[in-house]
Motif scaffolding. Structure first.
Motif, mmCIF file in Angstrom:
data_model
loop_
_atom_site.group_PDB
_atom_site.id
_atom_site.type_symbol
_atom_site.label_atom_id
_atom_site.label_comp_id
_atom_site.label_asym_id
_atom_site.label_seq_id
_atom_site.Cartn_x
_atom_site.Cartn_y
_atom_site.Cartn_z
ATOM 1 N N PHE A 79 -26.645 49.247 -60.989
ATOM 2 C CA PHE A 79 -26.797 47.882 -61.468
ATOM 3 C C PHE A 79 -26.036 47.646 -62.769
ATOM 4 C CE2 PHE A 79 -30.230 47.838 -58.363
ATOM 5 C CZ PHE A 79 -29.894 46.668 -57.706
ATOM 6 N N ALA A 80 -25.866 48.676 -63.570
ATOM 7 C CA ALA A 80 -25.038 48.547 -64.768
ATOM 8 C C ALA A 80 -23.588 48.270 -64.374
ATOM 9 C CB ALA A 80 -25.131 49.812 -65.618
ATOM 10 N N VAL A 81 -23.098 48.992 -63.367
ATOM 11 C CA VAL A 81 -21.729 48.772 -62.889
ATOM 12 C C VAL A 81 -21.608 47.373 -62.287
ATOM 13 C CG1 VAL A 81 -20.008 49.524 -61.187
ATOM 14 C CG2 VAL A 81 -21.226 51.222 -62.573
ATOM 15 N N CYS A 82 -22.621 46.952 -61.539
ATOM 16 C CA CYS A 82 -22.597 45.598 -60.961
ATOM 17 C C CYS A 82 -22.534 44.540 -62.047
ATOM 18 C CB CYS A 82 -23.818 45.378 -60.075
ATOM 19 S SG CYS A 82 -23.737 46.308 -58.534
ATOM 20 N N SER A 83 -23.266 44.737 -63.140
ATOM 21 C CA SER A 83 -23.227 43.794 -64.261
ATOM 22 C C SER A 83 -21.831 43.704 -64.839
ATOM 23 C CB SER A 83 -24.207 44.225 -65.354
ATOM 24 O OG SER A 83 -25.518 44.198 -64.890
ATOM 25 N N LYS A 84 -21.194 44.855 -65.002
ATOM 26 C CA LYS A 84 -19.835 44.881 -65.544
ATOM 27 C C LYS A 84 -18.862 44.193 -64.584
ATOM 28 C CE LYS A 84 -18.264 48.376 -68.091
ATOM 29 N NZ LYS A 84 -17.909 47.745 -69.338
ATOM 30 N N VAL A 156 -31.144 52.563 -67.876
ATOM 31 C CA VAL A 156 -29.727 52.720 -67.558
ATOM 32 C C VAL A 156 -29.042 53.642 -68.557
ATOM 33 C CG1 VAL A 156 -27.498 51.517 -67.477
ATOM 34 C CG2 VAL A 156 -29.484 50.502 -66.385
ATOM 35 N N LEU A 157 -29.305 53.418 -69.841
ATOM 36 C CA LEU A 157 -28.607 54.168 -70.887
ATOM 37 C C LEU A 157 -29.302 55.474 -71.257
ATOM 38 C CD1 LEU A 157 -27.546 51.229 -73.229
ATOM 39 C CD2 LEU A 157 -26.235 52.344 -71.417
ATOM 40 N N LYS A 158 -30.466 55.684 -70.673
ATOM 41 C CA LYS A 158 -31.233 56.909 -70.925
ATOM 42 C C LYS A 158 -31.550 57.083 -72.408
ATOM 43 C CE LYS A 158 -29.730 59.120 -66.681
ATOM 44 N NZ LYS A 158 -30.028 57.964 -65.942
ATOM 45 N N VAL A 159 -32.034 55.985 -73.007
ATOM 46 C CA VAL A 159 -32.513 55.985 -74.386
ATOM 47 C C VAL A 159 -33.881 55.314 -74.386
ATOM 48 C CG1 VAL A 159 -30.188 55.940 -75.399
ATOM 49 C CG2 VAL A 159 -31.375 53.786 -74.957
ATOM 50 N N SER A 160 -34.539 55.315 -75.518
ATOM 51 C CA SER A 160 -35.862 54.708 -75.596
ATOM 52 C C SER A 160 -35.748 53.183 -75.698
ATOM 53 C CB SER A 160 -36.621 55.235 -76.809
ATOM 54 O OG SER A 160 -36.049 54.719 -78.001
ATOM 55 N N PRO A 161 -36.776 52.468 -75.249
ATOM 56 C CA PRO A 161 -36.767 51.010 -75.404
ATOM 57 C C PRO A 161 -36.654 50.579 -76.867
ATOM 58 C CG PRO A 161 -38.408 51.638 -73.791
ATOM 59 C CD PRO A 161 -37.914 52.914 -74.425
ATOM 60 N N SER A 162 -37.219 51.343 -77.783
ATOM 61 C CA SER A 162 -37.114 50.974 -79.199
ATOM 62 C C SER A 162 -35.671 51.106 -79.693
ATOM 63 C CB SER A 162 -38.064 51.802 -80.061
ATOM 64 O OG SER A 162 -37.775 53.171 -79.945
ATOM 65 N N THR A 163 -34.931 52.081 -79.178
ATOM 66 C CA THR A 163 -33.505 52.210 -79.521
ATOM 67 C C THR A 163 -32.740 51.009 -79.000
ATOM 68 O OG1 THR A 163 -33.603 54.618 -79.554
ATOM 69 C CG2 THR A 163 -31.431 53.628 -79.194
#
Length: 185
Positions: A79-84, A156-163
């Motif tokens: 879905f990240a690729v689709c957004s791009k 998608v980015l494999k980080v925390s929501p707070s980041t």
């Protein structure tokens, strides 16, 4: 019934590995979500545009087919690729037609006061932001063009929501300065 992320990931991997039928199985599973993303994109476009939601999804699908050897990680990556891809379709279309569509950033939580901004100016600013901070640029792209929530972007980015929340705030502030600078020229 919404498909499981594991099923989508399985089909993406099968497609990447040369199973053309996997794409045929995948598209019905993700079509509704792609339409939802496209509808959010189209709702942000200036009045008078002629591209329809279905056409945006179909064009994205056509471009996806050309990516059959993409290294799909999982559903979120897809879905990240689709957004791009949808971002590129919209920007390319407006460049071809020499139009400068206005988009209200207030509608997409960009928190930028003032008049609407130009989609092409936003695209150019995002490209500059990407050179400075790729993750912040990705967050804006996923939130603005993909319509993803902070939690989905974090996945998608494999980080925390707070980041994601912190980077989203920084990116908005940076874009505010850049777009205002452009307007003043």
């Amino acid at each position: 019934m919404k498909p499981s992320p594991q099923e989508v990931t399985r089909l993406l991997h099968a497609w990447r590995n040369g199973d053309a039928s996997a794409l045929d199985e995948l598209m019905p599973l993700v079509y509704d979500e792609l339409r939802r993303v496209a509808q959010r994109q189209m709702a942000r476009q200036a009045s008078g545009h002629t591209l329809q939601t279905t056409a945006l999804v179909n064009e994205a699908y056509t471009r996806l087919v050309k990516l059959n050897q993409a290294e799909w990680q999982d559903r979120a990556h897809f879905f990240a690729v689709c957004s791009k891809i949808m971002r590129r379709i919209l920007v390319d279309r407006f460049r071809r037609h020499r139009r400068h569509p206005l988009i209200s950033l207030d509608e997409v939580e960009m928190a930028l006061p003032g008049p609407d901004i130009d989609l092409l100016a936003l695209d150019e600013a995002l490209s500059r932001l990407e050179a400075l901070n790729e993750r912040q640029s990705q967050i804006v792209e996923l939130r603005f063009f993909g319509g993803l929530t902070e939690e989905e972007v974090a996945e998608v980015l494999k980080v925390s929501p707070s980041t994601v929340k912190r980077d989203w705030q920084k990116a908005r502030a940076w874009l505010y300065r850049e777009l205002r600078r452009e307007e003043e020229r």
